[in-house]
Design a protein around this motif. Structure first.
Motif, PDB file in Angstrom:
ATOM      1  N   VAL A  92       0.842  -1.200   0.000  1.00  0.00           N
ATOM      2  CA  VAL A  92       0.000   0.000   0.000  1.00  0.00           C
ATOM      3  C   VAL A  92       0.879   1.252   0.000  1.00  0.00           C
ATOM      4  CG1 VAL A  92      -1.837   1.240   1.210  1.00  0.00           C
ATOM      5  CG2 VAL A  92      -1.859  -1.248   1.140  1.00  0.00           C
ATOM      6  N   TYR A  93       1.976   1.204   0.745  1.00  0.00           N
ATOM      7  CA  TYR A  93       2.943   2.303   0.729  1.00  0.00           C
ATOM      8  C   TYR A  93       3.483   2.491  -0.688  1.00  0.00           C
ATOM      9  CZ  TYR A  93       7.330   4.800   1.178  1.00  0.00           C
ATOM     10  OH  TYR A  93       8.347   5.707   1.002  1.00  0.00           O
ATOM     11  N   ASP A  94       3.905   1.394  -1.318  1.00  0.00           N
ATOM     12  CA  ASP A  94       4.455   1.477  -2.671  1.00  0.00           C
ATOM     13  C   ASP A  94       3.453   2.071  -3.649  1.00  0.00           C
ATOM     14  OD1 ASP A  94       6.855   0.362  -1.827  1.00  0.00           O
ATOM     15  OD2 ASP A  94       6.319  -1.669  -2.474  1.00  0.00           O
ATOM     16  N   ALA A  95       2.193   1.671  -3.533  1.00  0.00           N
ATOM     17  CA  ALA A  95       1.152   2.203  -4.428  1.00  0.00           C
ATOM     18  C   ALA A  95       0.987   3.704  -4.216  1.00  0.00           C
ATOM     19  CB  ALA A  95      -0.166   1.475  -4.193  1.00  0.00           C
ATOM     20  N   ALA A  96       0.982   4.142  -2.964  1.00  0.00           N
ATOM     21  CA  ALA A  96       0.843   5.570  -2.674  1.00  0.00           C
ATOM     22  C   ALA A  96       2.047   6.351  -3.177  1.00  0.00           C
ATOM     23  CB  ALA A  96       0.658   5.785  -1.175  1.00  0.00           C
ATOM     24  N   PHE A  97       3.233   5.837  -2.908  1.00  0.00           N
ATOM     25  CA  PHE A  97       4.447   6.522  -3.348  1.00  0.00           C
ATOM     26  C   PHE A  97       4.482   6.618  -4.876  1.00  0.00           C
ATOM     27  CE2 PHE A  97       8.810   7.031  -4.594  1.00  0.00           C
ATOM     28  CZ  PHE A  97       9.279   7.984  -3.713  1.00  0.00           C
ATOM     29  N   ASN A  98       4.180   5.507  -5.545  1.00  0.00           N
ATOM     30  CA  ASN A  98       4.209   5.504  -7.010  1.00  0.00           C
ATOM     31  C   ASN A  98       3.167   6.444  -7.604  1.00  0.00           C
ATOM     32  OD1 ASN A  98       6.325   3.688  -7.065  1.00  0.00           O
ATOM     33  ND2 ASN A  98       5.002   1.903  -7.268  1.00  0.00           N
ATOM     34  N   ALA A  99       1.974   6.498  -7.010  1.00  0.00           N
ATOM     35  CA  ALA A  99       0.928   7.397  -7.509  1.00  0.00           C
ATOM     36  C   ALA A  99       1.338   8.861  -7.309  1.00  0.00           C
ATOM     37  CB  ALA A  99      -0.394   7.112  -6.816  1.00  0.00           C
ATOM     38  N   CYS A 100       1.901   9.165  -6.145  1.00  0.00           N
ATOM     39  CA  CYS A 100       2.332  10.542  -5.880  1.00  0.00           C
ATOM     40  C   CYS A 100       3.488  10.936  -6.792  1.00  0.00           C
ATOM     41  CB  CYS A 100       2.713  10.719  -4.416  1.00  0.00           C
ATOM     42  SG  CYS A 100       1.296  10.680  -3.298  1.00  0.00           S
ATOM     43  N   PHE A 101       4.454  10.048  -6.920  1.00  0.00           N
ATOM     44  CA  PHE A 101       5.572  10.355  -7.818  1.00  0.00           C
ATOM     45  C   PHE A 101       5.071  10.476  -9.251  1.00  0.00           C
ATOM     46  CE2 PHE A 101       9.084   9.287 -10.630  1.00  0.00           C
ATOM     47  CZ  PHE A 101      10.010  10.235 -10.220  1.00  0.00           C
ATOM     48  N   GLY A 102       4.171   9.574  -9.643  1.00  0.00           N
ATOM     49  CA  GLY A 102       3.611   9.629 -10.992  1.00  0.00           C
ATOM     50  C   GLY A 102       2.906  10.935 -11.277  1.00  0.00           C
ATOM     51  N   ALA A 103       2.253  11.503 -10.286  1.00  0.00           N
ATOM     52  CA  ALA A 103       1.578  12.788 -10.480  1.00  0.00           C
ATOM     53  C   ALA A 103       2.574  13.910 -10.743  1.00  0.00           C
ATOM     54  CB  ALA A 103       0.709  13.118  -9.273  1.00  0.00           C
ATOM     55  N   THR A 104       3.757  13.817 -10.148  1.00  0.00           N
ATOM     56  CA  THR A 104       4.761  14.877 -10.359  1.00  0.00           C
ATOM     57  C   THR A 104       5.333  14.860 -11.761  1.00  0.00           C
ATOM     58  OG1 THR A 104       6.676  13.600  -9.577  1.00  0.00           O
ATOM     59  CG2 THR A 104       5.413  14.847  -7.919  1.00  0.00           C
ATOM     60  N   VAL A 105       5.255  13.712 -12.432  1.00  0.00           N
ATOM     61  CA  VAL A 105       5.783  13.605 -13.798  1.00  0.00           C
ATOM     62  C   VAL A 105       4.662  13.394 -14.820  1.00  0.00           C
ATOM     63  CG1 VAL A 105       8.093  12.850 -13.096  1.00  0.00           C
ATOM     64  CG2 VAL A 105       6.310  11.134 -13.491  1.00  0.00           C
ATOM     65  N   ASP A 106       3.440  13.764 -14.438  1.00  0.00           N
ATOM     66  CA  ASP A 106       2.265  13.717 -15.321  1.00  0.00           C
ATOM     67  C   ASP A 106       1.903  12.328 -15.827  1.00  0.00           C
ATOM     68  OD1 ASP A 106       1.747  16.459 -15.111  1.00  0.00           O
ATOM     69  OD2 ASP A 106       3.177  16.929 -16.712  1.00  0.00           O
ATOM     70  N   VAL A 107       2.188  11.300 -15.047  1.00  0.00           N
ATOM     71  CA  VAL A 107       1.779   9.936 -15.391  1.00  0.00           C
ATOM     72  C   VAL A 107       0.485   9.575 -14.667  1.00  0.00           C
ATOM     73  CG1 VAL A 107       2.478   7.501 -15.276  1.00  0.00           C
ATOM     74  CG2 VAL A 107       4.158   9.248 -15.851  1.00  0.00           C
TER      75      VAL A 107
END
Length: 101
Positions: A44-59
């Motif tokens: 769940v941590y990984d999913a949150a981190f990946n979603a947040c990071f993805g938002a910073t790079v427009d993914v």
């Protein structure tokens, strides 16, 4: 409105006895996640981190990042009892009532 700002802030209680904190944006969520202890990280941590990071790079969108971060906070027991759940624009109060029902 900043494209990385959450529609509704995520209210968390970082530890018992501490005041409620509000996370307003993807950047704040990422800062919080980066300071999370490695021993307590998981899927769940990984999913949150990946979603947040993805938002910073427009993914991913800020809305997706907010949902993933809220899920992480809920699973981790951090979500404040009075948190408002984002709904469709203008329906935040209804979404809050439905989520608490």
């Amino acid at each position: 409105m900043d494209r990385l700002q959450f529609e509704v802030p995520v209210r968390i209680t970082p530890a018992p006895g501490l005041p409620v904190e509000e996370i307003y944006s993807v950047e704040q969520a990422l800062d919080f996640l980066q300071n999370w202890p490695k021993r307590r990280q998981g899927k769940v941590y990984d999913a949150a981190f990946n979603a947040c990071f993805g938002a910073t790079v427009d993914v991913a969108s800020a809305e997706d990042a907010c949902r993933a971060f809220m899920a992480f906070c809920r699973v981790s027991g951090l979500l404040a009892r009075d948190v408002m759940f984002p709904g469709k624009r203008g329906n935040a109060a209804r979404a809050f009532r439905e989520a608490r029902a």
